[in-house]
Every structure is written in structure tokens, then in C-alpha cells.
Design a protein around this motif. Structure first.
Motif, mmCIF file in Angstrom:
data_model
loop_
_atom_site.group_PDB
_atom_site.id
_atom_site.type_symbol
_atom_site.label_atom_id
_atom_site.label_comp_id
_atom_site.label_asym_id
_atom_site.label_seq_id
_atom_site.Cartn_x
_atom_site.Cartn_y
_atom_site.Cartn_z
ATOM 1 N N GLY A 117 0.837 -1.193 0.000
ATOM 2 C CA GLY A 117 0.000 0.000 0.000
ATOM 3 C C GLY A 117 0.871 1.242 0.000
ATOM 4 N N SER A 150 1.996 5.215 -1.023
ATOM 5 C CA SER A 150 1.999 6.027 -2.245
ATOM 6 C C SER A 150 3.027 5.569 -3.284
ATOM 7 N N THR A 151 4.151 5.025 -2.844
ATOM 8 C CA THR A 151 5.209 4.674 -3.813
ATOM 9 C C THR A 151 4.728 3.713 -4.900
ATOM 10 N N PRO A 152 3.937 2.694 -4.563
ATOM 11 C CA PRO A 152 3.544 1.746 -5.622
ATOM 12 C C PRO A 152 2.546 2.310 -6.639
ATOM 13 N N ASP A 185 -0.520 -5.876 3.515
ATOM 14 C CA ASP A 185 -1.120 -5.274 4.695
ATOM 15 C C ASP A 185 -2.303 -4.411 4.288
ATOM 16 N N ARG A 212 -5.041 -1.203 5.919
ATOM 17 C CA ARG A 212 -5.567 -0.379 7.002
ATOM 18 C C ARG A 212 -6.925 -0.955 7.366
ATOM 19 N N ASN A 248 -5.795 0.329 1.091
ATOM 20 C CA ASN A 248 -4.790 -0.100 0.110
ATOM 21 C C ASN A 248 -5.454 -0.826 -1.059
ATOM 22 N N GLY A 307 6.869 -1.676 0.513
ATOM 23 C CA GLY A 307 7.419 -0.337 0.653
ATOM 24 C C GLY A 307 8.125 -0.267 1.993
ATOM 25 N N MET A 308 8.664 0.906 2.290
ATOM 26 C CA MET A 308 9.303 1.108 3.590
ATOM 27 C C MET A 308 9.048 2.536 4.063
ATOM 28 N N GLY A 309 8.651 2.671 5.308
ATOM 29 C CA GLY A 309 8.456 4.008 5.856
ATOM 30 C C GLY A 309 9.772 4.600 6.342
ATOM 31 N N THR A 318 7.723 -1.805 7.449
ATOM 32 C CA THR A 318 7.288 -2.301 6.154
ATOM 33 C C THR A 318 5.974 -3.040 6.356
ATOM 34 N N ALA A 319 5.164 -3.058 5.334
ATOM 35 C CA ALA A 319 3.782 -3.531 5.491
ATOM 36 C C ALA A 319 3.204 -2.809 6.716
ATOM 37 N N ARG A 325 -4.007 -2.560 12.245
ATOM 38 C CA ARG A 325 -3.909 -2.855 10.833
ATOM 39 C C ARG A 325 -3.749 -4.361 10.664
ATOM 40 N N LYS A 350 13.843 8.855 3.401
ATOM 41 C CA LYS A 350 14.026 7.445 3.755
ATOM 42 C C LYS A 350 15.508 7.054 3.807
HETATM 43 C C1 6PG Z 1 0.819 1.036 3.962
HETATM 44 C C2 6PG Z 1 2.005 0.334 3.384
HETATM 45 C C3 6PG Z 1 3.229 0.799 4.107
HETATM 46 C C4 6PG Z 1 4.018 1.574 3.096
HETATM 47 C C5 6PG Z 1 5.082 2.417 3.741
HETATM 48 C C6 6PG Z 1 5.729 3.340 2.704
HETATM 49 O O1 6PG Z 1 -0.208 0.405 4.218
HETATM 50 O O2 6PG Z 1 0.942 2.262 4.074
HETATM 51 O O3 6PG Z 1 1.907 -0.960 3.251
HETATM 52 O O4 6PG Z 1 4.022 -0.204 4.660
HETATM 53 O O5 6PG Z 1 4.615 0.660 2.175
HETATM 54 O O6 6PG Z 1 4.452 3.205 4.743
HETATM 55 O O7 6PG Z 1 4.714 4.186 2.239
HETATM 56 P P1 6PG Z 1 5.002 5.225 1.032
HETATM 57 O O8 6PG Z 1 5.230 4.382 -0.185
HETATM 58 O O9 6PG Z 1 3.734 6.028 0.955
HETATM 59 O O10 6PG Z 1 6.212 6.022 1.427
#
Ligand code: 6PG
Length: 235
Positions: free
Chosen positions: A40, A42-44, A67, A69, A79, A139-141, A146-147, A173, A196
């Protein structure tokens, strides 16, 4: 660990698309189907928009989520909704091939258990076994989560479940667990944004602290690990 540095977010999405296409088509060739776990955030979004232009054998591709919300599927924060709007509503993928995580009106623990049962049935798993997804997109915050595996949360310790309840502060979540991700055949991180940089350095350090930087706990047992990183993350 494979690292690919991309000049911008569009190049990162294009690189991810190529990698996923190769793995998905190989899986279909070898086993008649491919299983893909979506991230989920924004990056994807750019990747999903590019996926919407592809004419892949969608009938043989099954989609799951890493994952979710804990909101209804039509909620702006969902997502699932993001993937539908950017991609799934624009391709001829059978509804039966789309496996969203259940949310309300179930409780988070009920929903986690329901998704676990769905995965066990889909993969024909014995109790205690983990699914082997062909491709997992993560993704990674900037905090290294992650997730929905956030720093210093109980979800990081769950090693006997496929799905568990994650916590973002007080917000519940649903998330696949560390062992589930680590059974993936190919795990693909998409990381963009200078914010990041610290997390990326910490997560990829040899002696990373997984409790503090959970993405460091994603180490596929036998699968491939790819980091697709926008150049601003390394600046
Ligand atoms: C979610 C994602 C979460 C996301 C990271 C990075 O549900 O938000 O699964 O793990 O991958 O928060 O988010 P961005 O791509 O928006 O930076």
C-alpha cells in the motif's frame, strides 16, 4: 541482496514492472499461475498505473495484500481501493483472482484469522505451514517499517501465524508476518524519497536492529531480495 538505483520514481516503477513481469510469466510457465502480494502507501501508485497498461495473462494471476488499514474497502485510506483505482479497474482480471484482506465489520483479530484461512485454503497448506508467494512488493516508511510491521510492536514477534494484527500507534492494521514474507520467492522493496535515507542505511546495515528498523527483518530464506531505490535515498 540486489540493489538497483533509479534516477526517479517513474524509472523505479518501470524497473519494478520489468522484474515483476519476468517473475510472473516464469511462474505461470512453471506452475500455471502466479501469486503477487501488493503493498500500500503512495510509492507503488506509479507501478500500479504502469501495470494497468499491460496485457498480461490476468486469468492466471492472483493478487493478495501484504497489509491493509482497518477501514472499509471503499475508504480513501484503503490499500485495496488504491490498487483498484490505479490498476485493477482497468484490466480484465477475474474478481476471483483478487484476494483483498477482509476488514470491517469483522474485528482485527477475526479478519486476520479469516485471511489466514483463505491463504491456507488457496495454497493447500497444512497448519503451521507458510505460503510461498511468487512476488512480494513492499514499501518502507522513514521509520523503517514495512507492510504494517512497525518498530517495537508485538507483530514483529509473531512467528507462528501467516497473518496478524499490526499496530500503527493506536491504529490496528492487518499485516502478513515476517516468516510469511521470508518465504517469498522474490521480495521487491520500492523505496523513494530522501526522507528514507536514514532508514535505508540502517535497514541494509550488516548488523541491523530489526526491532527498531523492521524492514531489516525481511530476509527471504531461499528467495531473492531486491531493493529498487530512487537515487535521492542514497544522496
Ligand atoms: C501502507 C504500506 C506501508 C508503506 C510504507 C511506505 O499500508 O501504508 O503498506 O508499509 O509501504 O508506509 O509508504 P510510502 O510508499 O507512501 O512512502
Amino acid at each position: 541482496m540486489n540493489q538497483v538505483i533509479c534516477p526517479d520514481a517513474d524509472a523505479l516503477a518501470a524497473q519494478a514492472l520489468m522484474l515483476i513481469q519476468k517473475r510472473v510469466l516464469a511462474a505461470i510457465d512453471q506452475q500455471g499461475r502466479a501469486t503477487l502480494v501488493l503493498a500500500g502507501g503512495s510509492t507503488p501508485r506509479r507501478l500500479y498505473q504502469q501495470m494497468a497498461t499491460q496485457s498480461w495473462p490476468w486469468q492466471q494471476i492472483h493478487l493478495f495484500w501484504g497489509d491493509e488499514r482497518f477501514v472499509p474497502h471503499d475508504h480513501p485510506e484503503s490499500n485495496y481501493r488504491m490498487a483498484r483505482e490505479t490498476w485493477l479497474d482497468h484490466v480484465a482480471i477475474p474478481a476471483a483472482n483478487i484476494h483483498p484482506m477482509p476488514t470491517t465489520p469483522l474485528t482485527p483479530p477475526e479478519a486476520a484469522a479469516a485471511y489466514e484461512r483463505e491463504l491456507q485454503a488457496f495454497f493447500g497448506l497444512q497448519p503451521g505451514a507458510f505460503p510461498t508467494f511468487d512476488v512480494i512488493v513492499l514499501g518502507m516508511g522513514e521509520d523503517g517499517h514495512t507492510a504494517s510491521l512497525f518498530p517495537h510492536t508485538a507483530a514483529l514477534q509473531v512467528c507462528d501465524r501467516i497473518v496478524t494484527v499490526g499496530q500503527k500507534g493506536t491504529e490496528p492494521r492487518l499485516t502478513l508476518t515476517i516468516p510469511t514474507f521470508n518465504c517469498g520467492r522474490c521480495v521487491l522493496f520500492l523505496v523513494a524519497g530522501a526522507n528514507k535515507a536514514l532508514a535505508y542505511a540502517q535497514v541494509t546495515a550488516p548488523l541491523a536492529d530489526g526491532e527498531r528498523w523492521p524492514a531489516a527483518l525481511i530476509r527471504p530464506q531461499s528467495g531473492d531480495l531486491w531493493w529498487l531505490v530512487e537515487s535521492s535515498v542514497l544522496a
